[in-house]
Design a protein around this motif. Structure first.
Motif, PDB file in Angstrom:
ATOM      1  N   LYS A  45       0.835  -1.201   0.000  1.00  0.00           N
ATOM      2  CA  LYS A  45       0.000   0.000   0.000  1.00  0.00           C
ATOM      3  C   LYS A  45       0.872   1.254   0.000  1.00  0.00           C
ATOM      4  CE  LYS A  45      -3.579   0.372   2.774  1.00  0.00           C
ATOM      5  NZ  LYS A  45      -4.405   0.661   3.968  1.00  0.00           N
ATOM      6  N   ALA A  46       1.902   1.259   0.814  1.00  0.00           N
ATOM      7  CA  ALA A  46       2.799   2.417   0.865  1.00  0.00           C
ATOM      8  C   ALA A  46       3.466   2.639  -0.501  1.00  0.00           C
ATOM      9  CB  ALA A  46       3.844   2.236   1.953  1.00  0.00           C
ATOM     10  N   MET A  47       3.913   1.551  -1.151  1.00  0.00           N
ATOM     11  CA  MET A  47       4.531   1.681  -2.475  1.00  0.00           C
ATOM     12  C   MET A  47       3.520   2.204  -3.499  1.00  0.00           C
ATOM     13  SD  MET A  47       7.144  -1.562  -2.851  1.00  0.00           S
ATOM     14  CE  MET A  47       5.900  -2.811  -2.591  1.00  0.00           C
ATOM     15  N   LEU A  48       2.292   1.677  -3.455  1.00  0.00           N
ATOM     16  CA  LEU A  48       1.232   2.115  -4.363  1.00  0.00           C
ATOM     17  C   LEU A  48       0.929   3.598  -4.144  1.00  0.00           C
ATOM     18  CD1 LEU A  48      -1.082   1.536  -6.404  1.00  0.00           C
ATOM     19  CD2 LEU A  48      -2.459   0.808  -4.454  1.00  0.00           C
ATOM     20  N   GLN A  49       0.808   4.007  -2.906  1.00  0.00           N
ATOM     21  CA  GLN A  49       0.510   5.405  -2.601  1.00  0.00           C
ATOM     22  C   GLN A  49       1.625   6.329  -3.088  1.00  0.00           C
ATOM     23  OE1 GLN A  49      -0.212   4.714   1.604  1.00  0.00           O
ATOM     24  NE2 GLN A  49      -2.416   5.014   1.338  1.00  0.00           N
ATOM     25  N   ARG A  50       2.882   5.948  -2.879  1.00  0.00           N
ATOM     26  CA  ARG A  50       3.995   6.770  -3.366  1.00  0.00           C
ATOM     27  C   ARG A  50       3.995   6.829  -4.892  1.00  0.00           C
ATOM     28  NH1 ARG A  50       6.742   4.408   0.992  1.00  0.00           N
ATOM     29  NH2 ARG A  50       7.530   2.722  -0.297  1.00  0.00           N
ATOM     30  N   HIS A  51       3.799   5.681  -5.529  1.00  0.00           N
ATOM     31  CA  HIS A  51       3.824   5.593  -6.993  1.00  0.00           C
ATOM     32  C   HIS A  51       2.741   6.461  -7.627  1.00  0.00           C
ATOM     33  CE1 HIS A  51       5.051   3.570 -10.686  1.00  0.00           C
ATOM     34  NE2 HIS A  51       3.772   3.412 -10.991  1.00  0.00           N
ATOM     35  N   CYS A  52       1.606   6.597  -6.962  1.00  0.00           N
ATOM     36  CA  CYS A  52       0.462   7.335  -7.515  1.00  0.00           C
ATOM     37  C   CYS A  52       0.258   8.698  -6.858  1.00  0.00           C
ATOM     38  CB  CYS A  52      -0.809   6.489  -7.382  1.00  0.00           C
ATOM     39  SG  CYS A  52      -0.752   4.981  -8.342  1.00  0.00           S
ATOM     40  N   ASP A  53       1.247   9.186  -6.130  1.00  0.00           N
ATOM     41  CA  ASP A  53       1.175  10.502  -5.476  1.00  0.00           C
ATOM     42  C   ASP A  53      -0.031  10.642  -4.549  1.00  0.00           C
ATOM     43  OD1 ASP A  53       3.529  11.458  -6.683  1.00  0.00           O
ATOM     44  OD2 ASP A  53       2.417  11.985  -8.498  1.00  0.00           O
ATOM     45  N   LEU A  54      -0.361   9.571  -3.870  1.00  0.00           N
ATOM     46  CA  LEU A  54      -1.417   9.615  -2.857  1.00  0.00           C
ATOM     47  C   LEU A  54      -0.777   9.881  -1.502  1.00  0.00           C
ATOM     48  CD1 LEU A  54      -3.464   6.460  -3.949  1.00  0.00           C
ATOM     49  CD2 LEU A  54      -3.984   8.854  -4.472  1.00  0.00           C
ATOM     50  N   LEU A 132       1.313  -0.674 -13.779  1.00  0.00           N
ATOM     51  CA  LEU A 132       1.444  -0.717 -12.323  1.00  0.00           C
ATOM     52  C   LEU A 132       2.120  -2.021 -11.950  1.00  0.00           C
ATOM     53  CD1 LEU A 132       0.623   0.734  -9.650  1.00  0.00           C
ATOM     54  CD2 LEU A 132      -1.369  -0.756  -9.632  1.00  0.00           C
ATOM     55  N   PRO A 133       3.266  -1.944 -11.287  1.00  0.00           N
ATOM     56  CA  PRO A 133       3.921  -3.185 -10.876  1.00  0.00           C
ATOM     57  C   PRO A 133       2.966  -4.080 -10.083  1.00  0.00           C
ATOM     58  CG  PRO A 133       5.366  -1.315 -10.502  1.00  0.00           C
ATOM     59  CD  PRO A 133       4.014  -0.752 -10.893  1.00  0.00           C
ATOM     60  N   GLY A 134       2.978  -5.360 -10.403  1.00  0.00           N
ATOM     61  CA  GLY A 134       2.039  -6.315  -9.813  1.00  0.00           C
ATOM     62  C   GLY A 134       1.995  -6.319  -8.299  1.00  0.00           C
ATOM     63  N   GLU A 135       3.165  -6.185  -7.664  1.00  0.00           N
ATOM     64  CA  GLU A 135       3.179  -6.248  -6.203  1.00  0.00           C
ATOM     65  C   GLU A 135       2.456  -5.054  -5.581  1.00  0.00           C
ATOM     66  OE1 GLU A 135       7.158  -4.373  -7.423  1.00  0.00           O
ATOM     67  OE2 GLU A 135       5.911  -6.028  -8.117  1.00  0.00           O
ATOM     68  N   PHE A 136       2.343  -3.943  -6.311  1.00  0.00           N
ATOM     69  CA  PHE A 136       1.645  -2.772  -5.785  1.00  0.00           C
ATOM     70  C   PHE A 136       0.149  -3.050  -5.635  1.00  0.00           C
ATOM     71  CE2 PHE A 136       4.715   0.790  -7.346  1.00  0.00           C
ATOM     72  CZ  PHE A 136       5.776   0.130  -6.761  1.00  0.00           C
ATOM     73  N   ARG A 137      -0.375  -3.924  -6.493  1.00  0.00           N
ATOM     74  CA  ARG A 137      -1.813  -4.218  -6.453  1.00  0.00           C
ATOM     75  C   ARG A 137      -2.222  -4.847  -5.120  1.00  0.00           C
ATOM     76  NH1 ARG A 137      -3.973  -4.892 -12.294  1.00  0.00           N
ATOM     77  NH2 ARG A 137      -2.293  -3.898 -13.415  1.00  0.00           N
ATOM     78  N   ARG A 138      -1.288  -5.470  -4.450  1.00  0.00           N
ATOM     79  CA  ARG A 138      -1.598  -6.047  -3.135  1.00  0.00           C
ATOM     80  C   ARG A 138      -1.996  -4.983  -2.135  1.00  0.00           C
ATOM     81  NH1 ARG A 138       3.186 -10.516  -2.270  1.00  0.00           N
ATOM     82  NH2 ARG A 138       2.462 -11.906  -3.902  1.00  0.00           N
ATOM     83  N   GLY A 139      -1.618  -3.739  -2.399  1.00  0.00           N
ATOM     84  CA  GLY A 139      -1.957  -2.643  -1.497  1.00  0.00           C
ATOM     85  C   GLY A 139      -3.377  -2.139  -1.660  1.00  0.00           C
ATOM     86  N   ALA A 140      -4.029  -2.547  -2.730  1.00  0.00           N
ATOM     87  CA  ALA A 140      -5.408  -2.102  -2.970  1.00  0.00           C
ATOM     88  C   ALA A 140      -6.382  -2.943  -2.162  1.00  0.00           C
ATOM     89  CB  ALA A 140      -5.741  -2.200  -4.451  1.00  0.00           C
ATOM     90  N   HIS A 141      -7.432  -2.305  -1.710  1.00  0.00           N
ATOM     91  CA  HIS A 141      -8.467  -3.005  -0.963  1.00  0.00           C
ATOM     92  C   HIS A 141      -9.592  -3.477  -1.858  1.00  0.00           C
ATOM     93  CE1 HIS A 141      -6.373  -0.761   2.179  1.00  0.00           C
ATOM     94  NE2 HIS A 141      -6.680  -1.781   2.928  1.00  0.00           N
TER      95      HIS A 141
END
Length: 151
Positions: A45-54, A132-141
């Motif tokens: 989730k932290a990686m996803l948020q950083r990658h998407c400027d959240l 979107l790198p696959g491992e980032f998707r694990r951060g989505a709910h």
């Protein structure tokens, strides 16, 4: 009529809760503890948020749609309910990415473009191809998949 039904459906939710399916069964390397899976989600989730400027918020509920913006996939419906979700659920962050490929996709783009500045750190809109790198998707709910029709 459809928008009214969707607003009624999502507007009445008291909260949005995550699903505990943070791993792809194909990547299963044996037993994993619930704690290790939760740690994977926190990191992803932290990686996803950083990658998407959240905003980096471990308590946020991240909802994503990544794919072609076409009528068949219902991205216009997602665009129409996005402000309702963000206004009624302050813990929600939304990632919407993909190329508009028909009139509905262009309509969704027109709806979402002015919305992004209204929800800084909570709404990421990218109307173009987005890997979107696959491992980032694990951060989505939740992954949006409205699928209005099948060919």
């Amino acid at each position: 009529v459809e928008l009214k039904r969707e607003r009624t459906l999502f507007g009445g939710l008291p909260c949005i809760m995550p699903l505990d399916n943070a791993t792809d069964p194909a990547e299963d390397h044996g037993q994993a503890s619930v704690e290790s899976l939760q740690l994977q989600r926190v990191g992803a989730k932290a990686m996803l948020q950083r990658h998407c400027d959240l905003d980096e918020d471990p308590d946020a509920k991240v909802l994503i749609f990544i794919g072609r913006w076409v009528k068949q996939k219902g991205v216009d419906h997602i665009a129409m309910i996005t402000p309702l979700l963000l206004n009624s659920h302050p813990e929600v962050q939304i990632v919407l990415a993909g190329p508009p490929d028909d009139a509905c996709g262009l309509y969704a783009q027109e709806l979402l473009a002015p919305m992004a500045p209204l929800f800084p750190g909570r709404l990421f809109v990218c109307p173009e191809f987005f890997a979107l790198p696959g491992e980032f998707r694990r951060g989505a709910h939740l992954c949006f998949a409205p699928s209005c029709s099948e060919p």
